[in-house]
Design a protein around this motif. Structure first.
Motif, PDB file in Angstrom:
ATOM      1  N   PHE A 173      -3.326  -1.827  -8.450  1.00 28.85           N
ATOM      2  CA  PHE A 173      -4.284  -0.867  -8.998  1.00 28.85           C
ATOM      3  C   PHE A 173      -3.855   0.510  -8.530  1.00 28.85           C
ATOM      4  O   PHE A 173      -3.663   0.733  -7.329  1.00 28.85           O
ATOM      5  CB  PHE A 173      -5.697  -1.196  -8.509  1.00 28.85           C
ATOM      6  CG  PHE A 173      -6.747  -0.272  -9.041  1.00 28.85           C
ATOM      7  CD1 PHE A 173      -7.145  -0.328 -10.362  1.00 28.85           C
ATOM      8  CD2 PHE A 173      -7.347   0.660  -8.211  1.00 28.85           C
ATOM      9  CE1 PHE A 173      -8.120   0.523 -10.842  1.00 28.85           C
ATOM     10  CE2 PHE A 173      -8.333   1.519  -8.678  1.00 28.85           C
ATOM     11  CZ  PHE A 173      -8.719   1.438 -10.009  1.00 28.85           C
ATOM     12  N   LEU A 174      -3.687   1.440  -9.468  1.00 26.24           N
ATOM     13  CA  LEU A 174      -3.135   2.749  -9.153  1.00 26.24           C
ATOM     14  C   LEU A 174      -4.106   3.835  -9.624  1.00 26.24           C
ATOM     15  O   LEU A 174      -4.632   3.777 -10.733  1.00 26.24           O
ATOM     16  CB  LEU A 174      -1.777   2.911  -9.840  1.00 26.24           C
ATOM     17  CG  LEU A 174      -0.967   4.163  -9.542  1.00 26.24           C
ATOM     18  CD1 LEU A 174       0.503   3.811  -9.467  1.00 26.24           C
ATOM     19  CD2 LEU A 174      -1.195   5.213 -10.625  1.00 26.24           C
TER      20      LEU A 174
ATOM     21  N   LEU B 255       0.864  -1.168   0.000  1.00 27.22           N
ATOM     22  CA  LEU B 255       0.000   0.000   0.000  1.00 27.22           C
ATOM     23  C   LEU B 255       0.910   1.231   0.000  1.00 27.22           C
ATOM     24  O   LEU B 255       1.718   1.406   0.925  1.00 27.22           O
ATOM     25  CB  LEU B 255      -0.922   0.011   1.216  1.00 27.22           C
ATOM     26  CG  LEU B 255      -1.891   1.188   1.320  1.00 27.22           C
ATOM     27  CD1 LEU B 255      -2.859   1.181   0.136  1.00 27.22           C
ATOM     28  CD2 LEU B 255      -2.657   1.141   2.635  1.00 27.22           C
ATOM     29  N   LEU B 256       0.780   2.079  -1.045  1.00 24.13           N
ATOM     30  CA  LEU B 256       1.670   3.219  -1.224  1.00 24.13           C
ATOM     31  C   LEU B 256       0.863   4.482  -1.531  1.00 24.13           C
ATOM     32  O   LEU B 256      -0.243   4.412  -2.086  1.00 24.13           O
ATOM     33  CB  LEU B 256       2.647   2.968  -2.376  1.00 24.13           C
ATOM     34  CG  LEU B 256       3.590   1.768  -2.265  1.00 24.13           C
ATOM     35  CD1 LEU B 256       4.290   1.522  -3.590  1.00 24.13           C
ATOM     36  CD2 LEU B 256       4.605   1.994  -1.170  1.00 24.13           C
TER      37      LEU B 256
ATOM     38  N   LEU C 172      -7.190   2.236 -17.430  1.00 27.56           N
ATOM     39  CA  LEU C 172      -8.555   1.746 -17.469  1.00 27.56           C
ATOM     40  C   LEU C 172      -9.531   2.864 -17.799  1.00 27.56           C
ATOM     41  O   LEU C 172     -10.422   2.715 -18.615  1.00 27.56           O
ATOM     42  CB  LEU C 172      -8.918   1.116 -16.127  1.00 27.56           C
ATOM     43  CG  LEU C 172      -8.032  -0.057 -15.680  1.00 27.56           C
ATOM     44  CD1 LEU C 172      -8.471  -0.559 -14.320  1.00 27.56           C
ATOM     45  CD2 LEU C 172      -8.067  -1.175 -16.702  1.00 27.56           C
ATOM     46  N   PHE C 173      -9.388   4.003 -17.128  1.00 25.15           N
ATOM     47  CA  PHE C 173     -10.148   5.200 -17.441  1.00 25.15           C
ATOM     48  C   PHE C 173      -9.300   6.388 -17.059  1.00 25.15           C
ATOM     49  O   PHE C 173      -8.086   6.237 -16.851  1.00 25.15           O
ATOM     50  CB  PHE C 173     -11.531   5.210 -16.774  1.00 25.15           C
ATOM     51  CG  PHE C 173     -11.523   4.841 -15.322  1.00 25.15           C
ATOM     52  CD1 PHE C 173     -11.390   5.800 -14.335  1.00 25.15           C
ATOM     53  CD2 PHE C 173     -11.664   3.510 -14.930  1.00 25.15           C
ATOM     54  CE1 PHE C 173     -11.389   5.457 -12.998  1.00 25.15           C
ATOM     55  CE2 PHE C 173     -11.678   3.165 -13.596  1.00 25.15           C
ATOM     56  CZ  PHE C 173     -11.533   4.136 -12.619  1.00 25.15           C
ATOM     57  N   THR C 174      -9.881   7.585 -16.936  1.00 20.78           N
ATOM     58  CA  THR C 174      -9.129   8.838 -16.924  1.00 20.78           C
ATOM     59  C   THR C 174      -7.839   8.776 -16.127  1.00 20.78           C
ATOM     60  O   THR C 174      -6.766   9.065 -16.622  1.00 20.78           O
ATOM     61  CB  THR C 174     -10.009   9.971 -16.377  1.00 20.78           C
ATOM     62  OG1 THR C 174     -11.178  10.056 -17.179  1.00 20.78           O
ATOM     63  CG2 THR C 174      -9.259  11.297 -16.435  1.00 20.78           C
ATOM     64  N   SER C 175      -7.909   8.406 -14.844  1.00 24.62           N
ATOM     65  CA  SER C 175      -6.711   8.447 -13.999  1.00 24.62           C
ATOM     66  C   SER C 175      -6.503   7.148 -13.227  1.00 24.62           C
ATOM     67  O   SER C 175      -5.949   7.168 -12.130  1.00 24.62           O
ATOM     68  CB  SER C 175      -6.811   9.626 -13.018  1.00 24.62           C
ATOM     69  OG  SER C 175      -6.843  10.836 -13.719  1.00 24.62           O
ATOM     70  N   ALA C 176      -6.934   6.049 -13.752  1.00 27.74           N
ATOM     71  CA  ALA C 176      -6.799   4.752 -13.078  1.00 27.74           C
ATOM     72  C   ALA C 176      -6.041   3.785 -13.975  1.00 27.74           C
ATOM     73  O   ALA C 176      -6.293   3.708 -15.177  1.00 27.74           O
ATOM     74  CB  ALA C 176      -8.160   4.180 -12.719  1.00 27.74           C
TER      75      ALA C 176
END
Length: 372
Positions: A362-363, A222-223, A320-324
């Motif tokens: 997942f970021l 976790l970061l 995946l989408f805008t900021s993910a």
């Protein structure tokens, strides 16, 4: 027969005259000036001229008005007015390197900007079509709308028609630039542009596998940290914690159970291409190893060891989408000191110095400054 030939020739001449007159009207009334910047590709002018060939004549000139936006807009408006053109188009890189910003300028230095558009920097044909559609819409609106007269000619002209007669869509913001461009107070669009700073806050969570002695174990992390979006390359600095699942190893002397965790610092550099990001990273971790041993006779003991580790790896991401993003980051991890745990002076668990980490995470980039 001769009369038929003469009639055909006369019809062709009339058609040619009509075509020349219509072309002259298009050049006189529906012309657009594109201000070219050295920071954008040179083929854009020709592409825009082709895209708008049915509605306007496109003339391309160098954007030589300096770096300050108010001065550029004022200079562009004056040139559009002197050319008797309908519109001028100024292009520049958006603070977000994945977008292009376009200012559509009319021939009025008091209220020059009639639209500000941001377009995703896709492959060249897509960007050409997007720019052409935005300009075409603005040209259509300007052709139908009646703008209020300038202050210098208010007394000499008829009163402006009611606002209802000017069918301006919401995205065309007449008068974004103030009446005196030297003061240049900010309108809603320019405030939003200034807020689009290249920073974003980043959160990452995930897990994976750690391949090493004596067996493969699970790993979770976790970061949190920040990202700087530069031109073509992005950098990230994150801090958090990582935990490795326990392992158990037996020998003739007894059993050793060992688990690991510790704080982690990660530095990354990334290059973007459409929905993909590729880069490299370096990580450091202050690893705490907790071992518990027991002999065959029932004697028990514990050992806690702290060691510094470093990792180098490849960073691969899919948006995946805008900021993910989904992130895959295989890395080679090296311990500063080889670790071995013994029972009754017999080495039971040999971790060694090198391991391979394969995490999937997942970021998400929070819109502190936008990561679109």
């Amino acid at each position: 027969m001769v009369q038929g030939t003469i009639g055909a020739v006369r019809g062709a001449v009339v058609a040619l005259v009509v075509w020349l007159l219509s072309a002259a009207c298009v050049r006189a009334e529906d012309s657009i000036v594109l201000f070219q910047s050295g920071k954008l590709r040179s083929g854009l002018c020709a592409a825009l001229r082709i895209q708008l060939s049915d509605v306007a004549q496109v003339r391309c000139v160098a954007d030589a008005f300096g770096n300050e936006l108010p001065a550029r807009i004022a200079g562009a408006a004056r040139l559009v007015q002197s050319e008797q053109a309908r519109l001028g188009v100024l292009l520049e890189r958006d603070p977000n390197p994945k977008r292009v910003r376009m200012y559509i300028v009319a021939a009025r230095t008091d209220q020059a900007v009639i639209a500000i558009e941001r377009i995703e920097d896709r492959p060249e044909p897509d960007v050409d079509r997007s720019l052409a559609l935005k300009v075409r819409d603005a040209l259509d609106v300007v052709s139908r709308a009646v703008l209020p007269p300038t202050p210098a000619t208010t007394e000499a002209t008829e009163p402006a028609p009611p606002a209802a007669e000017a069918t301006l869509p919401p995205n065309l913001l007449v008068g974004v630039i103030a009446p005196r461009l030297s003061e240049a107070p900010k309108g809603p669009e320019t405030e939003a542009a200034d807020a689009s700073l290249p920073w974003a806050a980043v959160l990452e969570a995930g897990g994976g596998a750690l391949f090493g002695n004596p067996a493969t174990r699970g790993a979770g992390r976790l970061l949190a940290g920040g990202r700087f979006n530069g031109t073509g390359v992005s950098g990230e600095l994150l801090f958090g914690a990582r935990i490795h699942g326990p392992v158990s190893q037996k020998s003739a002397a007894g059993v050793v159970d060992e688990g690991e965790w510790g704080p982690e610092l990660s530095l990354r550099a990334l290059w973007s291409h459409r929905r993909l990001q590729l880069g490299a990273f370096a990580e450091a971790m202050w690893l705490s190893m907790d071992a518990r041993g027991s002999t065959n006779t029932g004697a028990r003991g514990t050992k806690k060891q702290r060691v510094l580790t470093s990792s180098l790896g490849v960073d691969m991401r899919l948006r995946l989408f805008t900021s993910a993003f989904v992130r895959l980051a295989p890395a080679l991890e090296v311990l500063s000191v080889a670790q071995r745990f013994a029972v009754d002076e017999r080495v039971t668990l040999d971790i060694g110095r090198t391991r391979v980490l394969l995490p999937i995470s997942f970021l998400v980039a929070l819109p502190v400054g936008g990561d679109e």
